[in-house]
Design a protein around this motif. Structure first.
Motif, PDB file in Angstrom:
ATOM      1  N   ALA A 187      27.159  -9.791 -14.102  1.00 14.93           N
ATOM      2  CA  ALA A 187      27.318 -11.252 -14.089  1.00 14.93           C
ATOM      3  C   ALA A 187      27.529 -11.795 -15.499  1.00 14.93           C
ATOM      4  N   HIS A 188      26.796 -11.231 -16.456  1.00 17.54           N
ATOM      5  CA  HIS A 188      26.910 -11.675 -17.849  1.00 17.54           C
ATOM      6  C   HIS A 188      28.312 -11.404 -18.389  1.00 17.54           C
ATOM      7  N   LYS A 222      31.042 -11.028 -16.675  1.00 18.33           N
ATOM      8  CA  LYS A 222      32.001 -11.864 -15.956  1.00 18.33           C
ATOM      9  C   LYS A 222      32.005 -13.289 -16.515  1.00 18.33           C
ATOM     10  N   SER A 223      30.834 -13.850 -16.750  1.00 22.58           N
ATOM     11  CA  SER A 223      30.761 -15.224 -17.257  1.00 22.58           C
ATOM     12  C   SER A 223      31.299 -15.315 -18.683  1.00 22.58           C
ATOM     13  N   ARG A 224      31.026 -14.319 -19.510  1.00 23.41           N
ATOM     14  CA  ARG A 224      31.528 -14.339 -20.888  1.00 23.41           C
ATOM     15  C   ARG A 224      33.036 -14.127 -20.909  1.00 23.41           C
ATOM     16  N   ASP A 276      35.204 -17.375 -20.380  1.00 25.51           N
ATOM     17  CA  ASP A 276      35.218 -18.421 -21.397  1.00 25.51           C
ATOM     18  C   ASP A 276      35.958 -17.925 -22.642  1.00 25.51           C
TER      19      ASP A 276
END
Length: 138
Positions: A14-15, A17-19, A22
């Motif tokens: 998840a980390h 993917k979120s980074r 952006d």
């Protein structure tokens, strides 16, 4: 990788993917990665040497200004990295806590079920006894 799939902690997935979503964070990650490498050191050693030898006769005032500005920006990227790492560790700790609580609940339920089955088996298989006189007469 030898045909073996590498599995990662759900928080890691998840980390990442979120980074990755952006652009600003991807740029900060790339700069931080480069700034923490030996090519960064070599590049600066060469650039500063060339500057001192060929660009300015008295390089110290301008070089001091450039190095100070660069240090300001690099320290900002270090703090961005620390904040990212802290957020990641918190998310992982939260995930692990939830998983451990679920495992504890499951283990407690299993222990209760085993106790109930053991008690029932004991009741069915071991003859009842009278505490004072031994086994009860049939």
């Amino acid at each position: 990788m030898n045909g073996i799939e590498t599995r990662h902690h759900p928080v890691v997935v998840a980390h990442r993917k979120s980074r990755g979503a952006d652009v600003q964070l991807r740029i900060a990650d790339a700069i931080t990665k480069f700034a923490g490498s030996m090519p960064f050191v070599y590049l600066h050693a060469a650039a500063f040497t060339l500057w001192m030898l060929f660009v300015e006769a008295n390089p110290w005032p301008m070089l001091t200004l450039v190095v100070s500005l660069e240090a300001i920006f690099l320290s900002t990227f270090v703090m961005i990295g620390q904040n990212r790492q802290a957020a990641f560790q918190q998310a992982k700790a939260d995930h692990d806590f939830v998983e451990q609580e679920l495992e504890l609940k499951t283990n407690t339920e299993l222990t209760r079920a085993i106790h109930a089955m053991t008690t029932e088996l004991h009741r069915r298989l071991v003859p009842e006894t009278d505490q004072r006189n031994g086994p009860l007469a049939q």
